[in-house]
Design a protein around this motif. Sequence first.
Motif, short mmCIF file in Angstrom:
data_model
loop_
_atom_site.label_atom_id
_atom_site.label_comp_id
_atom_site.label_asym_id
_atom_site.label_seq_id
_atom_site.Cartn_x
_atom_site.Cartn_y
_atom_site.Cartn_z
N GLY A 19 0.72 -29.18 -30.50
CA GLY A 19 -0.13 -28.36 -29.71
C GLY A 19 -1.31 -27.60 -30.25
O GLY A 19 -2.00 -26.72 -29.46
N PHE A 20 -1.24 -27.46 -31.56
CA PHE A 20 -2.22 -26.69 -32.09
C PHE A 20 -3.14 -27.43 -32.98
O PHE A 20 -2.47 -28.39 -33.84
CB PHE A 20 -1.34 -25.70 -32.94
CG PHE A 20 -0.79 -24.50 -32.01
CD1 PHE A 20 -1.23 -23.39 -31.81
CD2 PHE A 20 0.72 -24.92 -31.70
CE1 PHE A 20 -0.57 -22.36 -31.03
CE2 PHE A 20 1.20 -24.06 -30.88
CZ PHE A 20 0.55 -22.93 -30.66
N ASP A 21 -4.34 -27.44 -32.89
CA ASP A 21 -5.50 -28.07 -33.61
C ASP A 21 -5.38 -27.77 -35.37
O ASP A 21 -5.27 -28.54 -36.00
CB ASP A 21 -6.84 -27.79 -33.25
CG ASP A 21 -7.00 -28.54 -31.52
OD1 ASP A 21 -6.10 -29.56 -31.24
OD2 ASP A 21 -7.78 -28.04 -30.85
N THR A 22 -5.27 -26.39 -35.40
CA THR A 22 -5.20 -26.09 -36.86
C THR A 22 -4.26 -25.33 -37.17
O THR A 22 -3.36 -24.56 -36.11
CB THR A 22 -6.69 -25.40 -36.99
OG1 THR A 22 -6.80 -24.50 -36.26
CG2 THR A 22 -7.98 -26.42 -37.00
N MET A 23 -3.89 -24.80 -38.52
CA MET A 23 -3.04 -23.75 -38.90
C MET A 23 -3.45 -22.42 -39.07
O MET A 23 -2.57 -21.62 -39.05
CB MET A 23 -2.48 -24.28 -40.30
CG MET A 23 -1.79 -25.72 -39.97
SD MET A 23 -1.61 -26.51 -41.80
CE MET A 23 -0.72 -25.08 -42.83
N HIS B 260 1.99 -19.95 -26.63
CA HIS B 260 1.30 -21.04 -26.27
C HIS B 260 1.98 -21.58 -24.83
O HIS B 260 1.24 -21.83 -23.87
CB HIS B 260 1.35 -22.14 -27.11
CG HIS B 260 0.53 -23.47 -26.92
ND1 HIS B 260 -0.70 -23.40 -26.71
CD2 HIS B 260 0.87 -24.74 -26.75
CE1 HIS B 260 -1.17 -24.52 -26.49
NE2 HIS B 260 -0.24 -25.31 -26.23
N PHE B 261 3.37 -21.56 -24.74
CA PHE B 261 3.96 -21.98 -23.41
C PHE B 261 3.50 -20.96 -22.54
O PHE B 261 3.27 -21.50 -21.03
CB PHE B 261 5.36 -21.90 -23.91
CG PHE B 261 6.19 -22.19 -22.65
CD1 PHE B 261 6.87 -23.51 -22.58
CD2 PHE B 261 6.67 -21.37 -21.67
CE1 PHE B 261 7.66 -23.90 -21.37
CE2 PHE B 261 7.32 -21.73 -20.57
CZ PHE B 261 7.91 -23.06 -20.43
N ILE C 77 11.55 -21.16 -25.41
CA ILE C 77 12.12 -21.60 -26.77
C ILE C 77 12.84 -23.07 -26.57
O ILE C 77 13.18 -23.77 -27.65
CB ILE C 77 13.00 -20.62 -27.43
CG1 ILE C 77 12.95 -20.75 -29.21
CG2 ILE C 77 14.29 -20.62 -27.01
CD1 ILE C 77 11.59 -20.68 -29.90
N ALA C 78 13.30 -23.22 -25.38
CA ALA C 78 14.15 -24.45 -25.17
C ALA C 78 13.47 -25.68 -25.37
O ALA C 78 14.15 -26.69 -25.83
CB ALA C 78 14.58 -24.26 -23.52
N THR C 79 12.00 -25.82 -25.49
CA THR C 79 11.00 -26.71 -25.50
C THR C 79 10.84 -26.84 -27.17
O THR C 79 10.03 -27.64 -27.30
CB THR C 79 10.11 -26.96 -24.71
OG1 THR C 79 9.34 -25.59 -24.73
CG2 THR C 79 10.68 -27.04 -23.47
N PHE C 80 11.20 -25.99 -27.88
CA PHE C 80 10.64 -25.85 -29.28
C PHE C 80 11.35 -26.88 -30.20
O PHE C 80 12.54 -26.98 -30.44
CB PHE C 80 10.90 -24.54 -29.96
CG PHE C 80 10.41 -24.37 -31.38
CD1 PHE C 80 9.07 -24.37 -31.63
CD2 PHE C 80 11.33 -24.28 -32.45
CE1 PHE C 80 8.70 -24.29 -33.07
CE2 PHE C 80 11.00 -24.07 -33.80
CZ PHE C 80 9.66 -23.98 -34.18
N LYS C 81 10.65 -27.82 -30.70
CA LYS C 81 11.10 -28.87 -31.48
C LYS C 81 11.17 -28.67 -32.99
O LYS C 81 11.66 -29.41 -33.83
CB LYS C 81 10.46 -30.04 -31.24
CG LYS C 81 10.68 -30.48 -29.75
CD LYS C 81 9.95 -32.10 -29.59
CE LYS C 81 10.35 -32.71 -28.30
NZ LYS C 81 9.87 -32.09 -27.11
N GLY C 82 10.65 -27.72 -33.50
CA GLY C 82 10.41 -27.37 -34.97
C GLY C 82 9.15 -27.63 -35.43
O GLY C 82 8.18 -28.07 -34.73
#
Length: 451
Positions: free
Chosen positions: A142-146, A126-127, A298-303
């Motif tokens: 950032g994602f509407d659905t799973m 996505h990034f 990945i630096a901005t991935f919060k989990g």
Amino acid sequence: MNTHFIAIGGAAMHNLALALHEKGYQVTGSDDAIFEPSKSRLERKGLLPVEMGWFPEKITSKIDAIILGMHAKADNPELLKAKELGLKIYSYPEFLYEQSKNKTRVVIGGSHGKTTITSMILHVMHFHDIEVDYMVGAQLEGFDTMVHLTEKNDFIVLEGDEYLSSPIDLRPKFHLYQPNIALLSGIAWDHINVFPTFENYVDQFKIFTNQITNGGILVYNEEDATVKQVAEEAQNPIRKIAYQTPDYVVENGITLLTTPEGPMPIEVFGAHNLSNLAGAKWICQCMGVDEAEFYEAIATFKGASKRLEKIAESKDKVAYKDFAHSPSKVAATTKAVKNQYPDRKLIACLELHTYSSLNATFLKEYQGALDQADIAVVFYSPDAVKIKKLEAVSYDQIANSFNREDLIIYTNPVEFKDFLFSQNFTNTALLLMSSGNYGGLNFDEVKGLID
């Protein structure tokens, strides 16, 4: 295509229904109970059933595909009608395979970490504005659905769950995907109501690796002895890539990942999450994202939601919520929080909520799982044991299983809440681990203890 969902309200099922609706399919569904957030999400798209229940008269020859959820029973009236009419009946994973058989299928498997690894991969894609199809077991920022399905995207990233496919298809879900690229993060006995022995459980992962397409790739965690053995024993003609936990340090509550460009601060923490990151990096590289691009993203991935999710923080207090319930996940998560905040008191609260965790035979697997906590609390509901039709577990069985003399055990939700709200949280990290809600605990009220 005209599709009908039997048990449309499930977390996975309703997301697939939304994805097919977005793709332009005609979608209908039934269920006997639908809860939030599924209810509101289906309602917004006009997919919420008008009334709850099973209506065999809805099942006609005009339906192209029935998608059967695990919540339905084998004698479900709509399912019986579909069989009578000879309609094509898919389990959730079967239908995902049908939607992706002309794509490159990337399947993330393992007893733990698969949601986080899948989420990391999708965050990186996505990034960098790389469009992929996907199915992941948590709601992502950032994602509407799973679930997301298209005709045009070349890759699909699938979280490979080892649980059963449907009431009439007792194969593990990840056996149906036939991956081109696969990952194995770890193997720790789980789902004992389905896999009665550890050996039987491990066999499911052997089948999974043997189904990787010829010329495909297996990325695996070589620090897990069982994973390493399964990977090395795989005989199919595939490329094998081993990974291990990368170097990192923790300074003032911040995790710094060692990279070719020097130490890089990241949002996630804990050795298990750093291991997950290493696996995700290899998968992204197999999908065409180079190492530098991976680190940038990945630096901005919060989990992922409920995976070591920070729910509140103030100057010297912090609270996390985590989905951890299996012994290995509980131990890894507790250790991760203690290592991140070594100078703070750690209060770790575990709810025993799943079939495995409430099984008297399985409880001994939890020995030492909460040892890293300064205050260790276990909550379980005797009513949940009855609902799951398991043998009653006693206070002594739980105390002996964790092998910790100062373990605090609650069976009453009110008493557990009173304990929690009576604590002094100065210089404290609070960790709430459960796939449930401690008998009705309001997490917004918990945030008030920390803010």
